[in-house]
Every structure is written in structure tokens, then in C-alpha cells.
Write an enzyme that holds these catalytic residues in place. Structure first.
Site, PDB file in Angstrom:
ATOM      1  N   GLU A   1       0.826  -1.205   0.000  1.00 34.63           N
ATOM      2  CA  GLU A   1       0.000   0.000   0.000  1.00 34.63           C
ATOM      3  C   GLU A   1       0.862   1.258   0.000  1.00 34.63           C
ATOM      4  OE1 GLU A   1      -4.162  -0.500   2.060  1.00 34.63           O
ATOM      5  OE2 GLU A   1      -2.659  -1.478   3.307  1.00 34.63           O
TER       6      GLU A   1
ATOM      7  N   GLU B   1      -4.432  -9.470   2.846  1.00 33.17           N
ATOM      8  CA  GLU B   1      -5.111  -9.285   4.129  1.00 33.17           C
ATOM      9  C   GLU B   1      -6.335 -10.172   4.304  1.00 33.17           C
ATOM     10  OE1 GLU B   1      -3.025  -5.276   3.512  1.00 33.17           O
ATOM     11  OE2 GLU B   1      -3.896  -6.861   2.290  1.00 33.17           O
TER      12      GLU B   1
END
Length: 728
Positions: free
Chosen positions: A125, A147
Site C-alpha cells: 500500500e 489481508e
């Protein structure tokens, strides 16, 4: 060039061209993981570079072999008390990294990311928030947002940047399945801009900056449109979510919230401006981050699994054994699988059976599996030949003369094992040890057949042995520390997760799955609908129902085991529906195409119509919630009894054994994580209700009631110590 270290975690360098390089290097750690120790100094460094008029552009890279491995899962698994905060406050606190990265990409200066190694989760990210991404040309590098595999979603803008880069349709598998990409795949997908030779990525990033890198992200430019369909007005857009939502519900049955919320944040975010979409992501992320499922998954399947894989239970002071040559005695399905796993790990294997044909058949098991891999392009003929060359099928025990260990995998019959074990002991070197692959026979009793009982350790594999990730290591009363340490070494060598338990009949995993199967069959014998029993198990999160498991294992196998167990206890074997299927109808399970189910040649199965005539009449069927409760609490009670009796060394081993070995729902984290999640006092209330109605299968031991009185749990700061650990 000026170089400074900021708060020990960030190296801050500005060259003559005004390019600021921020090197992430978290002190005292093997890799960079996201947490306050890294993100706070990174934020400060970015703000400093942005404020410095002399800085024209920024490069973010890593001083470790990996870029950033993601969030600190250990800290996440320990949890945090958010009870004093409102939902909005929680979302705001957990959205700090998202706000930081949004500020970075809107800072007005071009930012490039030089990805030198693996970048996962929050690490990727960070890269996505940079205006340019160059990654090292190394196929071992992993890039992605996994995730969902730990019950979470990207929470620092990952969902929204991915859909704006590749479109909604392409983003779904990347986000909902946590798909991991190699650099070439990430380049083809449009997630990175450039692949550069290892060691030249910072140079490549600076080259882009010097060429006048664009400091504005595509989605911040006027007129930007997400690739592909992105509006509810478009039929294809609606179709994408109709299909994906149906698959999510079918696979998770509502037990895993992450894929559902990821789908929601993609759906909603695609129709909103970036800042609004990031707010939606933070809201959904906070729901998952503070939920029970992510905590249980992280703690059991990652943190505690990592501890077990590192062999924290290994006795100290014993040199690690590097395996070159082992023996496997018994070349059946289990023995063939163990031999295959060891040969794949580079070991030479002597595979022994009573006749050469049986031994050869054990090697053929590996041959068939490897041939399938070659056929599907997952391996090569050379690799297949190399593995097979390491397996030597024979009938000659003298071939065990130079092995470092031997595992017996013969029939679950005490007389047979008692005959084979001394033959192994006589053939192997004096410093070698013996593993017994038994699923229920006490190791202490088996060791009585040996001259040196300290050499025997239980090594319970699960079928298929080359694929199942767990080995249950059983310590008998005479098992020596060296045999125990080396059994754990072997588990690590064949890439299995070991759980250490103390000796008893059935150890832990066999007792545990027996409680599931036993309660399911008890309901069947009461007249509960087979479909209701099977569906209740699946809805709870079990991979399959107990009737399917029984068919798969073989009804005759279960029948013989029940007969033997009854004889051992001096009791008359009970007549059950299962025993009648074997003795009266010849229905032995899936291996003969008929058991509780009828099996078609096309792979289909349906409940045998004749089963209904064998069931007693039940005036009213129980609710699905009652079926689920009986299946769950029978397992919780059995786990608690194993804990109280000292069979389990700790709750961690019970959780891992249940989830990795016998399919207990991972979202619950194992039986002990589940009891902590439900609350020990609430577990007692429900178990007592079920025990009063259905019997002793739900009886809880005194230790659980004492825990409730003292406010103790199985995990965390108030965890109670296992009697099994205290007795060690």
C-alpha cells in the site's frame, strides 16, 4: 549528499540533485513491519522532505532484503482494547496510515518507490501511494494485498488504488482472494511501472524523478475514469458483483466477513470520489480489525503457527539433526505419503513392506502424484526422476542399518505394531530413533515392546501425508529428550507444523475429531435427518459433515476400531446404524461406492435412500442452530477435557491441532480461542444446558469452572497454565 538517521528507523539522504531518499530500516528486526516504530518516523521524514524547498522529489526504499512485509501480525494477534472508543474514533485511529499515504500522494512533489524485495499488505500500500513504482527483477519477490487471508482487508487505501489502477473485475481476485504476484505479473497488471535489475532500482527511480516525474496520481486528475465497468448503471458491473457475492456466500457461509466487506468497499468505492472512498475503506477495515475473526485467524494460523514452526517446544541442548536417510516401515497409503514427503525434502528413504509388490506399490504412490504434476506443468520429468530415485522399496530390514530414524506405519493393531517395532529397533543404528505413526495407541504401551523405550516417539501424520500440514508429536512417559527433539526436527525438515502433546489413548486430535463424529452419529441414531446433520456441520464451518468423513475413512475401519475399543474396555460392542451398514448391507464407504451416501461414477453423491428406513422416528426435527451447537460444544468439551487431563501442553497446541489436523473452523481460531471468544462463563451455561439434555459428551471439567470463577482465559494476559505443561 547529506545523510541523517531519523529515529533509527529511517535513513534520510538528499543528493546534489535535490532527490531525497528515505530508506526504511527498522532496527533490531529481520524485516520491516508496519507499526508505530516505523510509520511515525516515516510520516515525519515525508513531512520534512515535503517542507524542504531544496527537495525536488522523493524515493522510498528499504535497507532490508524485503521492502515491507506488511503489518505486525504478532501485535494484531494480541489484540487491543477498543471498548472505550466509539466506532468513529476507532475508524479514525485505525485510518492513520491511510491519511498519511493520502497526504503523501497529494504533497505536490513526485514520489517514487524502489521495491527491492517482497512488499505485502501495508508495504504494498505504501508503494501504491507513490506516483511511480519500480521493482527489482527477482522472481522470488512477492507483491500483493493478502489481508483477506487473515480476516482483514487493506486499510491504507489499497482497495481503492487497486480498482483505480486495474478496474473492478481484475481487482476482485487480488483483493478478495489475496492473490500474490511476481514482479512480471504486477507489471502486466499495471500495478508497477518498471522492472529494473537488482541493485539498480534506486537509480531507476531517480531517473524517473529527474525526467520530470508527474506528482499527480491518475485518479486525482480531472476526467479520470476507472478502467472497465464502474457504475451500477452498467449491466456488466452488476453482473460482476452478483457472481462474486454468490461465490463468497457459498464458500464462507457467512462465517468469514472479510471477503463480503471487501466486496462492499469495492462496490461503494468505485462510485465515489477518492477521499470519500478512503473513508468507506477505513470504516470497513475497523470493523474487521476489531472483530473476533481476524484476531482468531491471526493469533492461531499465523502467530502461533509461526511459534510451532520455529520449534519453540524443542528440548534445549540437543544438536539439530539434518536428515539424509530415513526408513519407513509399512508402504500403505500413509507410509507411501510419508516416504513421498521425505523424498521431496531431499532425503533418501528405505520403504519396507512384507512383500516386494506391496513395497513397490508404496513407491508408485509417489510416482502417480509426481506424474500428475508433470502433466499439469507444475514440475518436470527430471525433478520427478530425482525424487523417485531417492525412494528404495524393499522387504529387507537390513537396509535400515544406516538410517537416522525409522517410522512405522503398519496397521492400527497392537499385536502387529509390537512385532514390527522390535525388528526396527534391532536393525537401526544405536543413535537413531523410532517414530510410530499411530492415531490412537498410547506410545507408552507400544514402547514396552522395545529394549530402549526412550527411543520411541509418536508421530501422528494426517492423510494424505504429503499434503496435510500437521504432525502430532506424542511424548510417551519414557520418550527421551533426544528422540523428541529429533522428531520435531523431522517435522520442520518436511515443512510440517508440529504440535507436541502428552500420551493418552487417542492423544488429542483423534479424540477431538471423534467428538465431532461421535456427536453427529449420536444425532443420526436419535433420528435426526442426515441432511440436517451434514448441513449443520458445513454451516458451522467444518470442511465436511461427519457422515461424509466416515464414508471417506471407511465405515469398516470405524467399525473395527469401535469393536476393538469395546473389547479393550471389556464391553459388548454396540449395534448402531453405522455397524448395520457394514454388517448387514456391505456399505463400507466411498471406496466401494456406497456408505451413508451413494457415489456415482461422475463424482456425484447423494444420501442413500435406504438410510431413512434404518432411522428411528423423531416427532420433530431439531433446529439448525441446535445441530450446530451440539457439533460445536461436543468438540469444545472434549478439548477442555484433554486440557484438564494434561494431554495438551498448552492451548496453542490444541488450537493448531484442531484447525490444521482435523478441520475445526479456522475463523473460530481453534476450540480454546473459541471458548475465549464466546466467554468461558457463557460456554459453561450452554454446555450445561446441552449436557442436561443430551448427556456426558458435553460435560466440562472442573478447571473450566475454576477459570470462570477467577476470570481466567485460555489465551492472553489472564491465561491459565495447562496441567500438561506443569507436569512436564
Amino acid at each position: 549528499m547529506t545523510t541523517e538517521t531519523m529515529d533509527a528507523a529511517i535513513r534520510y539522504e538528499v543528493d546534489a540533485d535535490g532527490i531525497c531518499t528515505l530508506t526504511l530500516d527498522l532496527p533490531g528486526e529481520k524485516m520491516n513491519v508496519l507499526g508505530g516504530r516505523l510509520t511515525t518516523p516515516l510520516d515525519e521524514a515525508c513531512q520534512r522532505a515535503v517542507a524542504d524547498a531544496a527537495v525536488k522529489g522523493i524515493v522510498i526504499t528499504s535497507g532490508k532484503p524485503a521492502f515491507v512485509a506488511g503489518g505486525d501480525l504478532k501485535a494484531m494477534g494480541e489484540g487491543f482494547d477498543y471498548s472505550s472508543l466509539s466506532k468513529g474514533e476507532i475508524a479514525y485511529r485505525l485510518g492513520s496510515l491511510s491519511r498519511m499515504l493520502r497526504a503523501l500522494e497529494q504533497c505536490g512533489k513526485p514520489v517514487a518507490c524502489a521495491i527491492n524485495g517482497t512488499a505485502l499488505g501495508g508495504g504494498f500500500e505504501i508503494a501504491l501511494a507513490c506516483h511511480y513504482r519500480v521493482v527489482a527483477d527477482d522472481p522470488e519477490i512477492q507483491l500483493g494485498l493478502p489481508e483477506a487471508n487473515v480476516g482483514l482487508m487493506p486499510g491504507a487505501g489499497g482497495t481503492q488504488r487497486v480498482i483505480r489502477l486495474v478496474g473492478v473485475k481484475a481487482a476482485l481476485p487480488l483483493l478478495m482472494q489475496g492473490k500474490i504476484l511476481k514482479p512480471a505479473d504486477a507489471l502486466a497488471a499495471g500495478l508497477v511501472h518498471e522492472i529494473s535489475p537488482v541493485g539498480e532500482i534506486v537509480t531507476a527511480a531517480k531517473r524517473w524523478l529527474r525526467a520530470g516525474g508527474d506528482p499527480v496520481q491518475p485518479w486525482d486528475k480531472k476526467g479520470y475514469v476507472i478502467p472497465g465497468p464502474h457504475s451500477t448503471l452498467e449491466r456488466e458491473f452488476r453482473g460482476i458483483f452478483s457472481g462474486s457475492n454468490a461465490m463468497v456466500r457459498a464458500n464462507g457461509l457467512g462465517n468469514y466477513p472479510a471477503p463480503e466487506l471487501i466486496s462492499s468497499v469495492i462496490y461503494e468505492g468505485a462510485m465515489l470520489p477518492m477521499d470519500k472512498a478512503l473513508g468507506i475503506e477505513s470504516k470497513y477495515f475497523s470493523l474487521l480489525r476489531t472483530g473476533d475473526v481476524s484476531r482468531n485467524l491471526i493469533r492461531t494460523m499465523f502467530v502461533n503457527k509461526g511459534r510451532a514452526d520455529r520449534l519453540e517446544a524443542r528440548p534445549e541442548g540437543i544438536e539439530k539433526l539434518n536428515f539424509r536417510r530415513i526408513g519407513v516401515v509399512g508402504a500403505g497409503l500413509m507410509g507411501g505419503g510419508i516416504a513421498f514427503a521425505a523424498a521431496k525434502a531431499g532425503m533418501e528413504v528405505v520403504l519396507i513392506d512384507r512383500d516386494q509388490e506391496s513395497a513397490d506399490r508404496g513407491k508408485d504412490y509417489a510416482r502417480k502424484k509426481l506424474a500428475r504434476d508433470v502433466e499439469k506443468g507444475r514440475s518436470t520429468q527430471d525433478k520427478m526422476d530425482a525424487v523417485l530415485a531417492r525412494i528404495k522399496p524393499t522387504t529387507d530390514y537390513a537396509e535400515l542399518g544406516d538410517v537416522q530414524m525409522a517410522i512405522e506405519t503398519v496397521f492400527e493393531d497392537f499385536a502387529v505394531k509390537s512385532e514390527v517395532l522390535p525388528r526396527i529397533e534391532a536393525a537401526i543404528p544405536a543413535d537413531a530413533f523410532i517414530g510410530s505413526n499411530t492415531s490412537r495407541m498410547p506410545i507408552t504401551r507400544l514402547a514396552g515392546s522395545l529394549a530402549a523405550p526412550e527411543r520411541l516417539v509418536g508421530m501422528h501424520f494426517f492423510s494424505p501425508a504429503e499434503r496435510m500440514p500437521l504432525i502430532e508429536i506424542i511424548r510417551g512417559t519414557a520418550t527421551g529428550a533426544q528422540a523428541l527433539a529429533h522428531a520435531l526436527d523431522f517435522a520442520q525438515a518436511v515443512r510440517k507444523t508440529p504440535v507436541l502433546v502428552n500420551d493418552s489413548f487417542g492423544f488429542f486430535t483423534s479424540r477431538f475429531i471423534g467428538s465431532f463424529v461421535g456427536q453427529s452419529l449420536a444425532m443420526l441414531n436419535e433420528g435426526v435427518s442426515p441432511a440436517l446433520i451434514e448441513n449443520g456441520a458445513r454451516m458451522l464451518g467444518m470442511p465436511m459433515g461427519a457422515l461424509s468423513i466416515s464414508d471417506l475413512m471407511g465405515l469398516d475401519t470405524g467399525y473395527k476400531a469401535a469393536q476393538q475399543e469395546a473389547r479393550d474396555r471389556g464391553e459388548e460392542p454396540p449395534i448402531t446404524i453405522s455397524s448395520r451398514l457394514v454388517t448387514e448391507f456391505g456399505r463400507l464407504g466411498s471406496k466401494v461406492g456406497k456408505g451413508y451416501f451413494d457415489y456415482g461414477e461422475d463424482g456425484s453423491k447423494r444420501i442413500w435412500p435406504g438410510l431413512a428406513a434404518l432411522l428411528p422416528t423423531l416427532s420433530e426435527q431439531p433446529s439448525i442452530d441446535e445441530v450446530k451447537a451440539r457439533i460445536l460444544y461436543a468438540q469444545l468439551a472434549e478439548g477442555a477435557r484433554a486440557f484438564a487431563e494434561g494431554v495438551l501442553v498448552d492451548a496453542m497446541s490444541g488450537d493448531l491441532g484442531a484447525c490444521l489436523g482435523v478441520g475445526f473452523p479456522a475463523y473460530l481460531g481453534g476450540p480454546f480461542a473459541a471458548m475465549d471468544t464466546i466467554g468461558v462463563p457463557q460456554v459453561i451455561v450452554e454446555a450445561d444446558r446441552l449436557a442436561g439434555r443430551y448427556g456426558e459428551a458435553f460435560a466440562l471439567p472442573k478447571i473450566v469452572r475454576d477459570m470462570a470463577d477467577r476470570g481466567e482465559t485460555f489465551h492472553g494476559a489472564t491465561a491459565v497454565l495447562s496441567p500438561g505443561a506443569m507436569a512436564t
